[in-house]
Design an enzyme around this catalytic site. Structure first.
Site, PDB file in Angstrom:
ATOM      1  N   PHE A  73     -18.074  -6.559  10.883  1.00 14.94           N
ATOM      2  CA  PHE A  73     -16.332  -6.400  10.924  1.00 14.94           C
ATOM      3  C   PHE A  73     -15.744  -7.805  11.182  1.00 14.94           C
ATOM      4  O   PHE A  73     -15.280  -8.273  10.512  1.00 14.94           O
ATOM      5  CB  PHE A  73     -15.719  -5.984  11.957  1.00 14.94           C
ATOM      6  CG  PHE A  73     -16.119  -4.389  11.328  1.00 14.94           C
ATOM      7  CD1 PHE A  73     -14.615  -3.333  11.126  1.00 14.94           C
ATOM      8  CD2 PHE A  73     -17.308  -3.522  12.596  1.00 14.94           C
ATOM      9  CE1 PHE A  73     -15.408  -1.241  10.693  1.00 14.94           C
ATOM     10  CE2 PHE A  73     -16.648  -2.687  12.558  1.00 14.94           C
ATOM     11  CZ  PHE A  73     -16.324  -1.340  11.990  1.00 14.94           C
ATOM     12  N   TYR A 141     -11.933 -15.462  -0.673  1.00 18.00           N
ATOM     13  CA  TYR A 141     -11.883 -14.525   0.426  1.00 18.00           C
ATOM     14  C   TYR A 141     -12.310 -13.135   0.038  1.00 18.00           C
ATOM     15  O   TYR A 141     -13.822 -12.684  -0.391  1.00 18.00           O
ATOM     16  CB  TYR A 141     -10.878 -14.046   1.198  1.00 18.00           C
ATOM     17  CG  TYR A 141     -10.616 -12.266   1.224  1.00 18.00           C
ATOM     18  CD1 TYR A 141     -11.652 -12.629   2.732  1.00 18.00           C
ATOM     19  CD2 TYR A 141     -10.297 -11.587   1.114  1.00 18.00           C
ATOM     20  CE1 TYR A 141     -11.680 -11.313   3.627  1.00 18.00           C
ATOM     21  CE2 TYR A 141     -10.414 -10.185   1.787  1.00 18.00           C
ATOM     22  CZ  TYR A 141     -11.063 -10.171   3.358  1.00 18.00           C
ATOM     23  OH  TYR A 141     -11.430  -8.712   3.471  1.00 18.00           O
ATOM     24  N   GLN A 206      10.775 -10.979   5.115  1.00 20.75           N
ATOM     25  CA  GLN A 206      10.905 -11.189   3.906  1.00 20.75           C
ATOM     26  C   GLN A 206      10.071 -10.208   2.960  1.00 20.75           C
ATOM     27  O   GLN A 206       8.763 -10.177   3.291  1.00 20.75           O
ATOM     28  CB  GLN A 206      10.885 -12.439   3.871  1.00 20.75           C
ATOM     29  CG  GLN A 206      10.981 -13.915   3.954  1.00 20.75           C
ATOM     30  CD  GLN A 206      10.296 -15.120   4.122  1.00 20.75           C
ATOM     31  OE1 GLN A 206       8.868 -14.801   4.830  1.00 20.75           O
ATOM     32  NE2 GLN A 206      10.996 -15.740   2.731  1.00 20.75           N
TER      33      GLN A 206
HETATM   34  N1  UDP Z   1       4.370  -8.261   2.146  1.00 24.22           N
HETATM   35  C1  UDP Z   1       5.791  -8.637   2.351  1.00 24.22           C
HETATM   36  N2  UDP Z   1       6.041  -9.493   3.317  1.00 24.22           N
HETATM   37  C2  UDP Z   1       5.531 -10.019   4.956  1.00 24.22           C
HETATM   38  C3  UDP Z   1       4.966  -9.837   4.501  1.00 24.22           C
HETATM   39  C4  UDP Z   1       3.790  -8.356   3.416  1.00 24.22           C
HETATM   40  O1  UDP Z   1       6.653  -7.874   1.231  1.00 24.22           O
HETATM   41  O2  UDP Z   1       6.368 -10.541   5.035  1.00 24.22           O
HETATM   42  C5  UDP Z   1       4.383  -7.385   1.413  1.00 24.22           C
HETATM   43  C6  UDP Z   1       2.710  -7.122   0.340  1.00 24.22           C
HETATM   44  O3  UDP Z   1       3.637  -8.424  -0.648  1.00 24.22           O
HETATM   45  C7  UDP Z   1       2.184  -6.867  -0.138  1.00 24.22           C
HETATM   46  C8  UDP Z   1       2.238  -5.792   0.891  1.00 24.22           C
HETATM   47  O4  UDP Z   1       3.401  -6.283   1.723  1.00 24.22           O
HETATM   48  O5  UDP Z   1       2.792  -6.494  -1.264  1.00 24.22           O
HETATM   49  C9  UDP Z   1       1.165  -5.670   2.356  1.00 24.22           C
HETATM   50  O6  UDP Z   1       1.079  -6.855   2.292  1.00 24.22           O
HETATM   51  P1  UDP Z   1      -0.060  -7.336   3.300  1.00 24.22           P
HETATM   52  O7  UDP Z   1      -0.193  -8.448   3.901  1.00 24.22           O
HETATM   53  O8  UDP Z   1       0.338  -6.028   4.505  1.00 24.22           O
HETATM   54  O9  UDP Z   1      -1.768  -6.903   3.012  1.00 24.22           O
HETATM   55  P2  UDP Z   1      -2.140  -6.982   1.463  1.00 24.22           P
HETATM   56  O10 UDP Z   1      -1.796  -5.634   0.940  1.00 24.22           O
HETATM   57  O11 UDP Z   1      -2.090  -8.651   1.172  1.00 24.22           O
HETATM   58  O12 UDP Z   1      -3.540  -7.047   2.272  1.00 24.22           O
END
Ligand code: UDP
Length: 329
Positions: A73, A141, A206
């Site tokens: 992991f 990544y 946000q």
């Molecule tokens: N997101 C958001 N505000 C934040 C963090 C995430 O609107 O402060 C949105 C992000 O754009 C995505 C979703 O939430 O659409 C999930 O984001 P996260 O970073 O949790 O996981 P990811 O999908 O990037 O792995």
């Protein structure tokens, strides 16, 4: 089975350690604690604070603990940082993993369970995602995870390694008893940020992007409970008996949930408003990512215990409510 859990003090790893114990296996944790938390691992579980790329040290652990299978992991997982500092990601996620695999093969340990990601698919044209769809990561990544997937295929053919690579969607939630959960530093994930905003522990959330081609204009993701993920890792053990087996599985609930729906779920579960502002899109976020997990369901008998966002958020809330500073004292 004696299972070495590399990154076993991290978010998903620590939940998997608990599930291994519950299923009657013996977990052994290796974690350098760069991102992991010592307190996330119970004292009864053997713990080695080593680097996964240290072949001498890892070899000793494999022999001493009579390890049958390794779960891996330990990876860096900040997409944005992988773009600005790709060397760090290639070194940790690829080079160190190759050291680990060389060490395993040299010690005769030939079963491996690998944490991959839906980020290996890039920006897919069709949804839901099935395992056979093209993989074209759009950031380092995702590329490092795909590079390891490809190395594993070659190692299975050449050295008889048996492996399963799980492509996670959005890991979320916490142990049902609220004793361990998500604690990243920095935290970038939606659910912990929304819960902290509701508790007044962080600034308003946000919402990144409100003009996506989705029903409410915000991104759709597939949130899957961390214990459901963990159970799939154990359900695959029986499939790895045959040398040279290579398996790939998507792990998600298959239900797309928007950012605004997550906010609503957090508000309902916590009975608190989530202060939030509407913000521009975050670079590199695809509009929608959700899984077709039929393969894991049919081949592994994998059924999620937490099929909906509210039940997932409820477990996260129990953790954050009782541990407002996470594992920090
Ligand atoms: N997101 C958001 N505000 C934040 C963090 C995430 O609107 O402060 C949105 C992000 O754009 C995505 C979703 O939430 O659409 C999930 O984001 P996260 O970073 O949790 O996981 P990811 O999908 O990037 O792995």
């Amino acid at each position: 089975m004696n299972v070495l859990v590399v990154g076993g003090a991290g978010y998903i790893g620590s939940h998997c350690v608990r599930q291994l114990t519950a299923a009657g296996h013996q977990p052994v944790v290796l974690d350098n604690l760069v991102f992991g938390h010592r307190a996330a691992v119970d004292d009864e579980v053997p713990f080695y604070p080593a680097n996964l790329g240290n072949e001498k040290e890892v070899g000793k652990i494999l022999r001493k603990e009579k390890i049958d299978l390794v779960m891996h992991f330990a990876a860096y997982a900040y997409v944005g940082e992988s773009v600005t500092d790709p060397l760090k990601y290639y070194f940790n996620n690829v080079a160190s993993t190759l050291h680990l695999l060389r060490c395993m093969l040299g010690s005769g340990v030939k079963k491996f369970v690998f944490s991959s990601t839906c980020a290996t698919y890039g920006e897919p044209e069709k949804m839901p995602l099935v395992e056979t769809m093209p993989q074209a990561p759009i950031n380092p990544y995702g590329q490092t995870k795909l590079d390891v997937e490809n190395a594993l295929k070659a190692f299975a053919r050449a050295y008889g390694l048996s492996f399963a690579a799980f492509r996670y969607f959005n890991a979320a939630g916490a142990a049902e008893d609220g004793s361990i959960g998500e604690h990243h530093d920095p935290e970038t994930h939606l659910i912990p940020l929304a819960i902290d905003a509701a508790q007044g522990l962080r600034p308003p959330l946000q919402v990144f992007g409100t003009d996506y081609p989705t029903p409410d204009g915000t991104c759709l993701r597939d949130y899957v409970h961390v214990d459901d993920l963990s159970r799939a890792h154990i359900a695959v053990f029986d499939k790895l008996a045959e040398p040279g087996t290579g398996l790939f599985y998507n792990l998600g609930t298959g239900t797309p949930t928007s950012v605004l729906e997550v906010i609503r779920a957090v508000e309902e579960v916590t009975s608190k408003p989530v202060p939030h502002t509407l913000a521009p899109r975050r670079a590199g976020d695809p509009p929608a990512l959700y899984a077709d997990a039929t393969k894991a369901q049919t081949e592994l008998g994998w059924q999620v215990k937490f099929p909906d966002i509210k039940s997932i958020v409820a477990t996260a809330w129990e953790w954050h409510r009782t541990h407002p500073t996470g594992f920090a004292k």
